[in-house]
Design a protein around this motif. Structure first.
Motif, PDB file in Angstrom:
ATOM      1  N   ARG A 109       0.776  -1.012  -0.096  1.00  0.00           N
ATOM      2  CA  ARG A 109       0.009   0.066   0.007  1.00  0.00           C
ATOM      3  C   ARG A 109       1.021   1.073  -0.073  1.00  0.00           C
ATOM      4  NH1 ARG A 109      -2.527  -0.654   4.594  1.00  0.00           N
ATOM      5  NH2 ARG A 109      -4.090  -2.057   3.822  1.00  0.00           N
ATOM      6  N   THR A 110       2.006   1.265   0.736  1.00  0.00           N
ATOM      7  CA  THR A 110       3.014   2.311   0.660  1.00  0.00           C
ATOM      8  C   THR A 110       3.367   2.667  -0.630  1.00  0.00           C
ATOM      9  OG1 THR A 110       3.350   2.121   3.019  1.00  0.00           O
ATOM     10  CG2 THR A 110       4.950   3.177   1.722  1.00  0.00           C
ATOM     11  N   VAL A 111       4.031   1.611  -1.366  1.00  0.00           N
ATOM     12  CA  VAL A 111       4.404   1.686  -2.627  1.00  0.00           C
ATOM     13  C   VAL A 111       3.324   2.453  -3.451  1.00  0.00           C
ATOM     14  CG1 VAL A 111       5.292   0.572  -4.574  1.00  0.00           C
ATOM     15  CG2 VAL A 111       6.108  -0.072  -2.306  1.00  0.00           C
ATOM     16  N   VAL A 112       2.126   2.262  -3.617  1.00  0.00           N
ATOM     17  CA  VAL A 112       1.159   2.626  -4.243  1.00  0.00           C
ATOM     18  C   VAL A 112       0.624   4.060  -3.897  1.00  0.00           C
ATOM     19  CG1 VAL A 112      -1.106   2.360  -5.325  1.00  0.00           C
ATOM     20  CG2 VAL A 112       0.464   0.286  -4.931  1.00  0.00           C
ATOM     21  N   ALA A 113       0.492   4.341  -2.674  1.00  0.00           N
ATOM     22  CA  ALA A 113       0.013   5.438  -2.044  1.00  0.00           C
ATOM     23  C   ALA A 113       0.845   6.529  -1.812  1.00  0.00           C
ATOM     24  CB  ALA A 113      -1.281   5.155  -1.146  1.00  0.00           C
ATOM     25  N   ASP A 114       2.013   6.066  -1.054  1.00  0.00           N
ATOM     26  CA  ASP A 114       2.968   6.962  -0.301  1.00  0.00           C
ATOM     27  C   ASP A 114       3.996   7.631  -1.249  1.00  0.00           C
ATOM     28  OD1 ASP A 114       4.488   8.607   1.254  1.00  0.00           O
ATOM     29  OD2 ASP A 114       5.164   7.048   2.577  1.00  0.00           O
ATOM     30  N   PRO A 115       3.651   9.109  -1.664  1.00  0.00           N
ATOM     31  CA  PRO A 115       4.555   9.854  -2.573  1.00  0.00           C
ATOM     32  C   PRO A 115       6.167   9.860  -2.038  1.00  0.00           C
ATOM     33  CG  PRO A 115       3.104  11.444  -1.149  1.00  0.00           C
ATOM     34  CD  PRO A 115       2.732   9.998  -1.030  1.00  0.00           C
ATOM     35  N   THR A 116       6.367   9.528  -0.995  1.00  0.00           N
ATOM     36  CA  THR A 116       7.650   9.628  -0.246  1.00  0.00           C
ATOM     37  C   THR A 116       8.510   8.575  -1.125  1.00  0.00           C
ATOM     38  OG1 THR A 116       7.268   8.577   1.593  1.00  0.00           O
ATOM     39  CG2 THR A 116       7.180  10.798   1.728  1.00  0.00           C
ATOM     40  N   VAL A 117       7.774   7.355  -1.293  1.00  0.00           N
ATOM     41  CA  VAL A 117       8.549   6.048  -1.950  1.00  0.00           C
ATOM     42  C   VAL A 117       9.015   6.348  -3.163  1.00  0.00           C
ATOM     43  CG1 VAL A 117       8.039   3.958  -2.652  1.00  0.00           C
ATOM     44  CG2 VAL A 117       7.223   4.675  -0.421  1.00  0.00           C
ATOM     45  N   ARG A 118       8.071   7.168  -4.053  1.00  0.00           N
ATOM     46  CA  ARG A 118       8.396   7.388  -5.443  1.00  0.00           C
ATOM     47  C   ARG A 118       9.662   8.709  -5.622  1.00  0.00           C
ATOM     48  NH1 ARG A 118       2.679   7.251  -5.538  1.00  0.00           N
ATOM     49  NH2 ARG A 118       2.420   9.169  -5.323  1.00  0.00           N
ATOM     50  N   ARG A 119       9.365   9.356  -4.456  1.00  0.00           N
ATOM     51  CA  ARG A 119      10.459  10.357  -4.607  1.00  0.00           C
ATOM     52  C   ARG A 119      11.684   9.896  -4.077  1.00  0.00           C
ATOM     53  NH1 ARG A 119       8.690  15.602  -3.931  1.00  0.00           N
ATOM     54  NH2 ARG A 119      10.235  16.153  -2.371  1.00  0.00           N
ATOM     55  N   ASP A 120      11.694   8.832  -3.150  1.00  0.00           N
ATOM     56  CA  ASP A 120      13.218   8.232  -2.784  1.00  0.00           C
ATOM     57  C   ASP A 120      13.639   7.320  -3.893  1.00  0.00           C
ATOM     58  OD1 ASP A 120      12.965   9.215  -0.405  1.00  0.00           O
ATOM     59  OD2 ASP A 120      12.431   7.477   0.727  1.00  0.00           O
ATOM     60  N   LEU A 121      12.734   6.558  -4.791  1.00  0.00           N
ATOM     61  CA  LEU A 121      13.216   5.940  -5.919  1.00  0.00           C
ATOM     62  C   LEU A 121      13.850   6.873  -6.879  1.00  0.00           C
ATOM     63  CD1 LEU A 121      10.363   3.359  -6.403  1.00  0.00           C
ATOM     64  CD2 LEU A 121      12.571   2.906  -5.555  1.00  0.00           C
ATOM     65  N   GLY A 122      12.892   8.096  -7.167  1.00  0.00           N
ATOM     66  CA  GLY A 122      13.639   9.038  -7.983  1.00  0.00           C
ATOM     67  C   GLY A 122      14.924   9.539  -7.585  1.00  0.00           C
ATOM     68  N   TRP A 123      15.235   9.793  -6.213  1.00  0.00           N
ATOM     69  CA  TRP A 123      16.456  10.235  -5.843  1.00  0.00           C
ATOM     70  C   TRP A 123      17.434   9.479  -5.876  1.00  0.00           C
ATOM     71  CZ3 TRP A 123      18.805   7.222  -1.731  1.00  0.00           C
ATOM     72  CH2 TRP A 123      20.217   8.031  -1.486  1.00  0.00           C
ATOM     73  N   ALA A 124      16.880   7.743  -5.740  1.00  0.00           N
ATOM     74  CA  ALA A 124      18.173   6.863  -5.925  1.00  0.00           C
ATOM     75  C   ALA A 124      18.591   6.827  -7.427  1.00  0.00           C
ATOM     76  CB  ALA A 124      17.327   5.258  -5.475  1.00  0.00           C
ATOM     77  N   ALA A 125      17.781   6.894  -8.363  1.00  0.00           N
ATOM     78  CA  ALA A 125      18.100   6.892  -9.713  1.00  0.00           C
ATOM     79  C   ALA A 125      19.004   8.298 -10.336  1.00  0.00           C
ATOM     80  CB  ALA A 125      16.848   7.005 -10.646  1.00  0.00           C
ATOM     81  N   SER A 126      18.245   9.122  -9.500  1.00  0.00           N
ATOM     82  CA  SER A 126      19.089  10.601  -9.712  1.00  0.00           C
ATOM     83  C   SER A 126      20.656  10.527  -9.321  1.00  0.00           C
ATOM     84  CB  SER A 126      18.359  11.783  -9.262  1.00  0.00           C
ATOM     85  OG  SER A 126      19.223  13.045  -9.241  1.00  0.00           O
ATOM     86  N   HIS A 127      20.638  10.281  -7.941  1.00  0.00           N
ATOM     87  CA  HIS A 127      21.920  10.265  -7.159  1.00  0.00           C
ATOM     88  C   HIS A 127      22.966   9.063  -7.612  1.00  0.00           C
ATOM     89  CE1 HIS A 127      24.525  11.421  -3.963  1.00  0.00           C
ATOM     90  NE2 HIS A 127      24.593  10.313  -3.499  1.00  0.00           N
ATOM     91  N   GLY A 128      22.342   7.916  -8.253  1.00  0.00           N
ATOM     92  CA  GLY A 128      23.037   6.908  -8.680  1.00  0.00           C
ATOM     93  C   GLY A 128      23.701   7.243 -10.114  1.00  0.00           C
ATOM     94  N   THR A 129      23.254   8.009 -10.840  1.00  0.00           N
ATOM     95  CA  THR A 129      23.719   8.827 -12.148  1.00  0.00           C
ATOM     96  C   THR A 129      24.492  10.077 -12.118  1.00  0.00           C
ATOM     97  OG1 THR A 129      21.485   9.342 -12.768  1.00  0.00           O
ATOM     98  CG2 THR A 129      22.205   7.307 -13.356  1.00  0.00           C
ATOM     99  N   PHE A 130      23.645  11.062 -11.963  1.00  0.00           N
ATOM    100  CA  PHE A 130      24.241  12.375 -11.975  1.00  0.00           C
ATOM    101  C   PHE A 130      24.866  12.485 -10.579  1.00  0.00           C
ATOM    102  CE2 PHE A 130      23.808  16.636 -10.137  1.00  0.00           C
ATOM    103  CZ  PHE A 130      24.324  17.474 -11.196  1.00  0.00           C
ATOM    104  N   GLY A 131      24.623  12.197  -9.409  1.00  0.00           N
ATOM    105  CA  GLY A 131      25.366  12.491  -8.215  1.00  0.00           C
ATOM    106  C   GLY A 131      26.496  11.482  -8.300  1.00  0.00           C
ATOM    107  N   LEU A 132      26.604  10.283  -9.029  1.00  0.00           N
ATOM    108  CA  LEU A 132      27.682   9.373  -9.184  1.00  0.00           C
ATOM    109  C   LEU A 132      28.869  10.229 -10.100  1.00  0.00           C
ATOM    110  CD1 LEU A 132      29.143   6.607  -8.547  1.00  0.00           C
ATOM    111  CD2 LEU A 132      27.934   5.908 -10.337  1.00  0.00           C
ATOM    112  N   LEU A 133      28.347  10.651 -11.150  1.00  0.00           N
ATOM    113  CA  LEU A 133      29.164  11.614 -11.991  1.00  0.00           C
ATOM    114  C   LEU A 133      29.702  12.710 -11.277  1.00  0.00           C
ATOM    115  CD1 LEU A 133      30.317  11.870 -15.123  1.00  0.00           C
ATOM    116  CD2 LEU A 133      28.175  13.376 -15.259  1.00  0.00           C
ATOM    117  N   VAL A 134      28.959  13.440 -10.712  1.00  0.00           N
ATOM    118  CA  VAL A 134      29.660  14.458 -10.021  1.00  0.00           C
ATOM    119  C   VAL A 134      30.544  14.058  -9.055  1.00  0.00           C
ATOM    120  CG1 VAL A 134      28.999  16.743  -8.722  1.00  0.00           C
ATOM    121  CG2 VAL A 134      27.548  16.180 -10.724  1.00  0.00           C
TER     122      VAL A 134
END
Length: 411
Positions: free
Chosen positions: A90-115
């Motif tokens: 239910r948290t995966v579907v309804a909680d926006p913080t999960v989607r934001r954390d997943l977006g952060w992981a993808a962003s930090h794992g690419t852009f953050g890794l490069l910088v």
């Protein structure tokens, strides 16, 4: 100036290394998340959802602590971790913080890794290339290179070119790395923090609690003043009225004893006046207006039964409500130290930190003070909350006891 640049470079290298570590972990979590999502299509990955969310939150909280350490604090948006598989789904579907954390992981794992990789390599590259001319002969052919393997070193002339490329890396380490650390944090502040609506809701709840604390503190203060007037000054004034009536009767019946009765009436009036002055001082001490916070706290320290030192580092006057709260917090803390702690010395430190007035009272007593027991320490907490401030009490058994109050006082 060079020393300051070196300190900033070391700060940047240290936190870029930490950011590089979290970015690699974020890239791994992104890959694991994709695998869990794929396996969940055939129900196998469903049982990994809850531990995956827990690991993702732990990593995101670790990065929030890093951001706080570099001066970019991000509040945690989480309410409560899911306890069952159903709650996790239910948290995966309804909680926006999960989607934001997943977006952060993808962003930090690419852009953050490069910088982070660019920032992290500047210092070791600078050291290696500045010293290439000293060691290039001692390594196998082709192993000595410059500028990330773009230039092969095969003679002394090329090796001396390392002084130029190494200087370039050193300049990047000195001046660009702190900026790269800030650049790496830019998308993270947006993704790791609470949404604007959530942040506003939390702020409304905080202000509601602060307003309730202010009203409670006001009611407690009114009751205290009422008790002080009723039990003290009012009784003295009743005695003055009675003695005055007795004196009038004595003047008619026994003039020789009237002087004694009038003297008693005068003493009672002076005592009532002194108690009224005491009550007035507890509302807003005149010494604060006359001598400022430093003078008022010095007067408190002089009257304290326990030897007390005072250090005030405040360049300008604070609002009257802030100074009054700071004064009463110190007065209450010193009273507690004198009555209950068994301390032999106390210290009061007041400083202005940005937009906050920080008040700290420390004693070397036996410790064990608990602000939750309804003592005077509770009053300190309520007074601070009434001004949207914070107070904390640290008093482990055996001491020392430290009372810290932080009060917002404008910029």
């Amino acid at each position: 100036m060079l020393r300051r640049a070196g300190a900033r470079a070391w700060w940047g290298f240290k936190w870029s290394a930490a950011g590089l570590g979290t970015s690699m972990a974020a890239l791994l979590m992104t890959a694991v998340g994709a695998a869990v999502a794929a396996l969940s299509l055939i129900s196998v990955g469903l049982f990994a959802v809850r531990p995956y969310l827990w690991l993702l939150r732990c990593l995101a909280d670790l990065e929030r602590r890093r951001l706080g350490a570099i001066g970019e604090p991000v509040p945690s948006p989480y309410m409560e971790s899911p306890k069952t598989l159903r709650e996790a789904l239910r948290t995966v579907v309804a909680d926006p913080t999960v989607r934001r954390d997943l977006g952060w992981a993808a962003s930090h794992g690419t852009f953050g890794l490069l910088v982070g990789a660019v920032a992290f390599q500047t210092f070791p590259n600078a050291v290696r290339e500045l010293t290439t001319a000293l060691w290039w002969r001692w390594v196998p052919p082709g192993e000595a290179t410059l500028f990330n393997d773009l230039i092969a070193v095969d003679d002394q002339r090329t090796a001396l070119l390392g002084l130029l490329t190494g200087s370039f890396w050193a300049l990047l380490a000195l001046y660009a790395v702190p900026w790269l650390v800030r650049l790496q944090a830019m998308p993270e502040r947006r993704l790791l923090g609470p949404e604007s609506e959530t942040d506003l809701t939390a702020r409304v709840a905080e202000l509601t609690a602060t307003r309730a604390a202010a009203l409670d503190a006001h009611a407690v203060e009114l009751r205290r003043i009422e008790r002080a007037l009723h039990d003290g000054a009012q009784n003295r004034l009743v005695a003055v009225a009675m003695l005055t009536g007795i004196a009038r009767q004595t003047v008619r019946d026994d003039p020789g004893n009237a002087d004694e009765v009038l003297g008693r009436a005068q003493d009672a009036a002076e005592t009532a006046l002194a108690e009224l002055r005491g009550v007035v001082r507890t509302i807003l001490p005149p010494v604060l207006e006359d001598r400022g916070l430093e003078g008022a706290l010095s007067a408190l320290a002089a009257d304290c039964p326990v030897p007390c030192s005072v250090s005030v580092d405040v360049s300008a006057r604070c609002p009257a409500s802030v100074e009054s709260t700071a004064y009463f917090a110190v007065a209450e803390a010193l009273t507690n130290a004198a009555k209950h702690s068994g301390a032999t010395e106390t210290a009061v430190t007041v400083r202005r930190t940005g937009s906050e007035l920080v008040v700290e009272v420390r004693d070397n007593g036996r410790g064990g003070a608990d602000a939750s027991e309804g003592s005077g320490l509770t009053g300190i907490l309520r007074r601070a909350e009434a001004l949207d401030g914070k107070a904390a009490v640290s008093s482990p058994p055996g001491g020392p006891t430290t009372v810290e109050v932080r009060l917002p006082c404008g910029s």
